[in-house]
Design an enzyme around this catalytic site. Structure first.
Site, short mmCIF file in Angstrom:
data_model
loop_
_atom_site.label_atom_id
_atom_site.label_comp_id
_atom_site.label_asym_id
_atom_site.label_seq_id
_atom_site.Cartn_x
_atom_site.Cartn_y
_atom_site.Cartn_z
N PHE A 124 50.28 114.48 51.49
CA PHE A 124 50.93 114.65 52.79
C PHE A 124 50.11 113.89 53.84
O PHE A 124 48.88 114.02 53.88
CB PHE A 124 51.05 116.13 53.15
CG PHE A 124 51.91 116.36 54.35
CD1 PHE A 124 53.30 116.26 54.25
CD2 PHE A 124 51.36 116.64 55.58
CE1 PHE A 124 54.10 116.45 55.37
CE2 PHE A 124 52.16 116.82 56.70
CZ PHE A 124 53.54 116.72 56.59
N ASP A 193 44.81 122.02 49.40
CA ASP A 193 45.85 122.32 50.39
C ASP A 193 46.92 123.14 49.67
O ASP A 193 47.54 122.66 48.71
CB ASP A 193 46.43 121.00 50.94
CG ASP A 193 47.48 121.25 52.03
OD1 ASP A 193 48.06 122.34 52.07
OD2 ASP A 193 47.72 120.32 52.84
N TYR A 218 54.01 128.67 58.11
CA TYR A 218 55.44 128.64 58.49
C TYR A 218 56.38 128.26 57.36
O TYR A 218 57.59 128.26 57.54
CB TYR A 218 55.67 127.68 59.66
CG TYR A 218 55.03 126.31 59.51
CD1 TYR A 218 55.61 125.34 58.72
CD2 TYR A 218 53.84 126.00 60.17
CE1 TYR A 218 55.02 124.09 58.58
CE2 TYR A 218 53.24 124.76 60.05
CZ TYR A 218 53.84 123.81 59.24
OH TYR A 218 53.24 122.59 59.10
N LYS A 219 55.83 127.93 56.18
CA LYS A 219 56.71 127.53 55.06
C LYS A 219 57.09 128.77 54.26
O LYS A 219 57.84 129.60 54.75
CB LYS A 219 55.99 126.50 54.20
CG LYS A 219 55.65 125.21 54.92
CD LYS A 219 54.90 124.29 53.97
CE LYS A 219 54.41 123.04 54.67
NZ LYS A 219 55.48 122.16 55.08
N ARG A 367 65.15 116.44 49.86
CA ARG A 367 64.30 117.52 49.33
C ARG A 367 64.98 118.87 49.54
O ARG A 367 65.49 119.15 50.63
CB ARG A 367 62.95 117.47 50.06
CG ARG A 367 61.88 118.35 49.47
CD ARG A 367 60.56 118.14 50.18
NE ARG A 367 60.59 118.57 51.57
CZ ARG A 367 59.52 118.91 52.29
NH1 ARG A 367 58.32 118.81 51.74
NH2 ARG A 367 59.62 119.28 53.53
C1 PLP Z 1 50.89 119.60 52.22
C2 PLP Z 1 50.97 119.78 53.69
N1 PLP Z 1 49.84 119.88 54.42
C3 PLP Z 1 49.88 120.03 55.77
C4 PLP Z 1 51.08 120.09 56.44
C5 PLP Z 1 51.19 120.23 57.93
O1 PLP Z 1 50.10 120.68 58.58
P1 PLP Z 1 50.20 121.18 60.10
O2 PLP Z 1 50.71 122.58 60.06
O3 PLP Z 1 48.84 121.03 60.61
O4 PLP Z 1 51.20 120.34 60.82
C6 PLP Z 1 52.27 120.01 55.72
C7 PLP Z 1 53.55 120.08 56.45
O5 PLP Z 1 54.63 119.94 55.95
C8 PLP Z 1 52.21 119.83 54.33
O6 PLP Z 1 53.34 119.72 53.60
#
Ligand code: PLP
Length: 408
Positions: A124, A193, A218-219, A367
């Site tokens: 990402f 991550d 938030y996911k 997706r």
């Molecule tokens: C793997 C991954 N890391 C990080 C993030 C986003 O991070 P942030 O909440 O800091 O925008 C996402 C967002 O979709 C993601 O898919």
């Protein structure tokens, strides 16, 4: 397979009643809970109490009276149960990007003399950007390599290996225990991550002896738009790991107003500024919702939904230019499925107009997320039928579906 077979799977589904825990609009098949989880119904009374009583009436006394000050550790401790960590190893703070910066910088502090960070190309983008920025400031080298070359690149000079457990586009899962062991064999630290892992397929950070981890609220955790993120530091590193953001909430005694910084000896050292109480409260509702079901049931049903979607799309939408991205074997994937299509953006917009909400990721990825707490197999069937209609009628070619919005 016919729709009745999908309905039969739903009748035997141990999670079928958990849909009631969420607010979902009628007529929508929501396949984007991997990007923004829907709102748990418990958020409404929680927010009413927080706004009207805690903030409205009790004002600043709520920092003590309502336990606001402990909220980052309390909710972190709950998330810990979803990712195989101890309650004292996880805290809620900042965004995933900021937490990644803090922990990657901390990793460099734990491995003085080693200046290389290794990550995957196609990770990402925020992860790569953050590591780039850190490497520039810290005088470190960042190697961004194809997946197959990552493990071979870990050497005696490597301080940190940073990977995303479930890939945001392909959903391919890394073997957390094996990769962490490979990093450790060469003396490097491992940072995961878990943005697409927590609340979806789960993991065992302690079992894998992972050093560090970050992830989104938030996911799959349903914490709401821009929810605060979480981070994990293995107990053995707490006390030794330095933080580049030495704010007052990470101080050993924030309210002693000491003139110089002295870090908390535990996970609180990873806090920086005042915690966002409204966001943490909503996130806690999402996390509690996940704790009310068994993670094994979530992962098993999620894989069954993904498997059904892949099989149905490949069968019923064959010949319309869709190509599966990522592994077909559901044991090797997280809970979203991507198909590449030359008109991917327009296709996703046409589906949204028909009530099937997925998202688009550049350059050509459509997706779809399969979140087991509120989706059933029959909805997967219906979504594929709508996809087939949109493809067969070429409805996605209409001009209104081609104008790119700011968020895709
Ligand atoms: C793997 C991954 N890391 C990080 C993030 C986003 O991070 P942030 O909440 O800091 O925008 C996402 C967002 O979709 C993601 O898919």
């Amino acid at each position: 397979m016919i729709r009745a077979d999908a309905e039969a799977l739903d009748r035997d589904d141990p999670l079928r009643r958990s849909r009631e825990l969420f607010e979902l609009p009628k007529g929508v098949i929501y396949l984007d809970g991997n990007s923004l989880g829907p709102i748990p119904r418990s958020v409404y009374p929680t927010m009413e109490d927080l706004l009207l009583r805690q903030w409205g009436q009790d004002l600043i006394t709520s920092w003590n009276k309502a336990g606001w000050i402990e909220a980052p550790q309390r909710v972190g401790g709950k998330i810990a149960r979803l990712i195989g960590a101890r309650a004292t190893e996880v805290v809620v703070a900042d965004s995933t990007s900021v937490n990644l910066y803090k922990l990657a910088a901390g990793a460099l502090s734990l491995r003085p003399g080693r200046r290389k960070i290794v990550t995957e190309a196609g990770n990402f983008h925020t992860d790569v950007y953050v590591l780039e920025g850190l490497a520039r400031l810290a005088g470190a080298t960042l190697e961004v390599l194809p997946r197959a070359e990552v493990l071979g690149a870990i050497g005696d000079d490597t301080a940190l290996v940073m990977l995303t457990h479930v890939h945001y586009a392909t959903a391919e899962v890394w073997d957390m225990a094996a990769v962490t062991a490979a990093a450790h064999d060469r003396g490097a630290l491992m940072l995961w991550d878990l943005s697409h892992t927590a609340g979806a397929v789960g993991c065992d950070l302690n079992g894998a002896r992972a050093d560090l981890a970050v992830g989104c609220g938030y996911k799959h955790l349903n914490g709401g738009p821009g929810a605060p993120a979480f981070l994990y530091v293995a107990e053995r590193h707490q006390g030794a790991i330095a933080t580049p953001l030495s704010g007052w909430m990470g101080h050993a005694a924030p309210f002693a107003f000491e003139p110089r910084y002295s870090p908390a000896p535990d996970i609180r050292a990873q806090l920086c500024g005042t915690p966002p109480i409204l966001g943490i409260a909503a996130l806690e509702c999402g996390v509690d919702t996940h704790l009310s079901v068994t993670p094994q049931a979530v992962a098993a049903k999620g894989r069954s939904l993904c498997d059904l979607f892949i099989r149905l799309v490949e069968d019923r939408c064959a010949g319309y230019g869709l190509t599966l991205v990522g592994p077909r074997d559901v044991a090797r994937r997280g809970l979203h499925v991507s198909f590449a299509h030359a008109d991917g953006y327009a296709l996703v917009q046409a589906l949204i107009a028909r009530g099937v909400i997925g998202d688009f990721r550049d350059p050509d990825i459509c997706r779809f997320g399969f979140t087991p707490l509120y989706l059933g197999h029959a909805e997967v069937w219906d979504a594929v039928e709508i996809l087939r209609e949109v493809l067969a009628s070429r409805a996605f070619e209409r001009p209104e579906f081609r104008t790119r919005a700011a968020v895709t």
